[in-house]
Write an enzyme that holds these catalytic residues in place. Structure first.
Site, PDB file in Angstrom:
ATOM      1  N   CYS A 128      -9.177  14.844 -16.472  1.00 13.07           N
ATOM      2  CA  CYS A 128      -9.851  14.436 -17.638  1.00 13.07           C
ATOM      3  C   CYS A 128      -9.025  14.322 -18.972  1.00 13.07           C
ATOM      4  CB  CYS A 128     -10.910  15.503 -18.300  1.00 13.07           C
ATOM      5  SG  CYS A 128     -12.072  15.952 -16.918  1.00 13.07           S
ATOM      6  N   LYS A 160      -1.914   0.602  -3.415  1.00 13.66           N
ATOM      7  CA  LYS A 160      -2.287   1.811  -3.324  1.00 13.66           C
ATOM      8  C   LYS A 160      -3.669   2.133  -2.656  1.00 13.66           C
ATOM      9  CE  LYS A 160      -1.770   6.046  -5.102  1.00 13.66           C
ATOM     10  NZ  LYS A 160      -0.875   6.768  -4.691  1.00 13.66           N
TER      11      LYS A 160
HETATM   12  O1  M6R Z   1      -6.033   6.355   0.193  1.00 14.66           O
HETATM   13  P1  M6R Z   1      -5.616   6.820   1.510  1.00 14.66           P
HETATM   14  O2  M6R Z   1      -5.200   8.357   1.463  1.00 14.66           O
HETATM   15  O3  M6R Z   1      -6.688   6.619   2.546  1.00 14.66           O
HETATM   16  O4  M6R Z   1      -4.403   5.884   2.055  1.00 14.66           O
HETATM   17  C1  M6R Z   1      -3.858   6.002   3.093  1.00 14.66           C
HETATM   18  C2  M6R Z   1      -2.721   5.223   3.350  1.00 14.66           C
HETATM   19  O5  M6R Z   1      -2.646   3.820   2.902  1.00 14.66           O
HETATM   20  C3  M6R Z   1      -1.581   6.068   2.267  1.00 14.66           C
HETATM   21  O6  M6R Z   1      -1.613   7.385   2.714  1.00 14.66           O
HETATM   22  C4  M6R Z   1      -0.346   5.204   2.149  1.00 14.66           C
HETATM   23  O7  M6R Z   1       0.263   5.396   3.490  1.00 14.66           O
HETATM   24  C5  M6R Z   1       0.259   5.703   1.286  1.00 14.66           C
HETATM   25  N1  M6R Z   1       0.955   4.911   0.330  1.00 14.66           N
HETATM   26  C6  M6R Z   1       1.511   6.649   1.663  1.00 14.66           C
HETATM   27  O8  M6R Z   1       2.255   6.927   0.373  1.00 14.66           O
END
Ligand code: M6R
Length: 601
Positions: free
Chosen positions: A2, A596
């Site tokens: 928050c 992301k």
């Molecule tokens: O949001 P999520 O944890 O499901 O994302 C999974 C992957 O896309 C994510 O962990 C990706 O490998 C990251 N960019 C790692 O740093």
């Protein structure tokens, strides 16, 4: 995580736009609900709040038109209580005389709340933030001044938090805002004709660059023309010089770090502390544990970094709790295991964003089978949260940098915490000690990580090897390196290396070994296979004389056991990737081709 902001002016006037502006500047922390309260010169409180984004709630409730002499705004990231009107902040006390907001967690809020109800107070929400208002109300009702009541209430509130609270009792001479820092950030701003206070600098800088930083265990009272800092313990006034913040907004948002990734790496001790506090008080943990321990088959499912957390989590469950858990990549789960599930099975879906399409596809494939669906996620309000039977939040706050760091660490902390609760082998963990050990590791491994980054930097392909618990850590370190340095790095089981990849080794070829204490003797064999062929072995491990003799570089972890060493080993790996990314002139926060949140197949 928050965000809170409060402002005091000399006279009543338009405050709405200032509060909305401050909220927008805090939005990077992540939130699901927003609320404002203003108090005019006569003490009348105007409170408006709801679930939603700042601009849409503003359009509905017209924060912009709000007027007053004092104002507070809060962005809520749900942890205790789902996102709802009642749980949104600010909160009022029973009679509507006090109004307050907080950020952080009040971990004893359930027992406090029972006490407030027993005292006959009106408790309107399931949110821990409401407890701060009633805790002060309790002492005000006893006849204490606001100052004394707040100091006394702070002794009753357990957890890491910061709060802002105000009374409508202008006749009593208290036309002030009061704020407390106890574990969460709090900065005061001194402007001409106004003072303000916030969880973070970005919301203060458009108003003033003259600031005072509070320390834990301190409170501040703000009037339009002065502020008073006090020690919470004895009420003694603290004299502190105002500092002038000369850097720009970008630097303020990054908290003094060069990149969000660096900031998020350094937020890990705090993020872990908040998660541990949250888990220790959460009524949802027992439900979760029931589903885990009663499952006929138990699967941990995720993608990318979250999958690596599943690997480590499954290894913890197998070893510590004696519960066989199987980690599976989400799309592979959809294709191979989802069709043969039964209602007695449990699937834990792990996703930082809670929106990864591969994960949601797997979840949808599970639904017709009747198996139980649990979620572990960071983004409250995400699809995974809504589609799970039960979920646990990672409580990391918003992670901006594309490479996941603090969310990974908290995924591993969460799995270890649950495994520890169901422990049948070994000693229970002292969870209070963990955040400090994480902090200590970040400090003690920084130089070694910087050197390792320089050694690895000339190479465009390399290996990270792990064994047992640390296999998932090595794979995560390798993924991090690939993401933000564009080098190829393969994470694999150290004992598999001789079955093929060993042919890559030649003079000076660097290979990084991630080892937890009980595996050191076995790892020495694997290191020797590389070293005797001219390779350059680098170890990340707790101090071990034998291991040290066999490697060229050693990044030493604190002296901890197998389970904690596994958790800590990822920290230097994150730092190595970060430093190497910088050496290569790459922006680690926004590496090419990556996003992301991956909402595509
Ligand atoms: O949001 P999520 O944890 O499901 O994302 C999974 C992957 O896309 C994510 O962990 C990706 O490998 C990251 N960019 C790692 O740093």
């Amino acid at each position: 995580m928050c965000g809170i902001f409060g402002i005091v002016k000399e006279h009543e006037g338009p405050l709405g736009e200032t509060l909305v502006g401050a909220a927008r500047r805090l939005a990077y922390r992540g939130y699901d609900s927003v609320g404002c309260a203003t108090i005019d010169e006569s003490g009348k409180i105007d409170l408006r709040k709801d679930v939603g984004k700042i601009d849409e709630v503003n359009e509905r409730l017209n924060f912009s038109e709000m007027r007053g002499q004092r104002g507070i705004v809060q962005l809520r990231w749900a942890t205790f209580g789902s996102p709802s009107y009642d749980n949104a902040q600010p909160h009022l006390d029973s009679d509507g005389d006090l109004v307050g907001v907080h950020n952080g967690n009040i971990v004893n809020h359930v027992s406090l709340r029972d006490g407030f109800i027993a005292e006959g107070m009106t408790v309107r929400s399931a949110n821990d933030g409401e407890s701060i208002v009633h805790a002060v109300e309790h002492y005000v009702d006893r006849g204490d001044t606001m100052l004394d009541a707040i100091r006394a209430a702070a002794q009753d509130l357990q957890g890491d938090y910061a709060l802002i609270i105000a009374s409508n009792d202008v006749a009593g001479g208290d036309g002030a805002l009061h704020a407390v820092k106890s574990g969460s950030g709090l900065v005061v701003g001194i402007a001409d004709g106004a003072t303000c206070v916030s969880s973070d600098l970005p919301s203060i800088l458009p108003i003033t660059n003259r600031i005072i930083r509070l320390q834990d265990g301190e409170m501040v009272s703000l009037w339009h023309d002065r502020v008073e800092l006090r020690r919470l313990s004895d009420g003694e006034i603290i004299e502190r010089e105002t500092e002038v913040f000369t850097e720009g907004m970008d630097a303020a948002e990054k908290g003094g770090y060069a990149h969000f990734m660096e900031k998020e790496i350094h937020e890990q001790p705090k993020a872990a502390a908040e998660l541990i506090h949250w888990l220790s008080a959460s009524p949802f943990v027992p439900q979760f544990l029931d589903s885990l321990s009663s499952a006929k088959h138990l699967y941990f499912v995720g993608c990318g970094t979250s999958y690596h957390a599943c690997m480590i989590g499954a290894a913890y469950f197998n070893r510590i709790s004696g519960i066989p858990a199987i980690p599976v990549l989400a799309p592979q789960f959809t294709e191979t295991l989802a069709p043969i599930l039964s209602p007695d099975d449990t699937v834990v879906f792990v996703s930082q964003s809670g929106e990864t399409k591969d994960v949601l596809n797997a979840l949808k494939a599970v639904r017709p089978t009747g198996a139980k669906v649990l979620g572990v996620l960071n983004v409250i309000g995400s699809a995974l949260m809504h589609l799970s039977d039960h979920y646990l939040p990672l409580a990391c706050g918003y992670e901006i940098s594309v490479p996941a760091t603090k969310t990974f660490l908290n995924q591993v902390v969460l799995f270890l915490y649950l495994a520890d609760k169901l422990r049948v082998h070994g000693q229970k963990i002292d969870w209070n000690a963990i955040p400090d050990i994480i902090e200590q590791t970040l400090v003690s491994t920084k130089e070694g990580a910087r050197e390792a980054a320089s050694i690895l930097n000339p190479y465009d392909e390399m290996y990270y090897l792990g064994y047992g618990l640390t296999l998932g850590v090595a794979m995560e370190g390798a993924l991090k390196l690939k993401e933000i340095t564009y080098a190829h790095c393969e994470g694999m089981l150290s004992s598999e290396f001789k079955h093929g990849p060993l042919s890559a080794v030649q003079d000076g070829y660097p290979i990084l070994f991630v080892t937890a204490p009980n595996d050191a003797a076995m790892m020495v064999n694997h290191i020797n296979e590389v070293a005797c062929r001219g390779g350059h072995p680098i170890a990340i491990a707790c101090e071990d004389g034998l291991l040290r003799k066999h490697v060229s570089e050693y990044i030493s972890l604190p002296d901890v056991d197998q389970e904690i060493a596994t958790l800590l080993a990822v920290l230097p790996l994150q730092l190595i990737s970060y430093y190497m990314s910088i050496e290569r002139g790459i922006d680690p926060d926004f590496p090419r081709n990556l996003s992301k949140t991956l909402t595509v197949d």
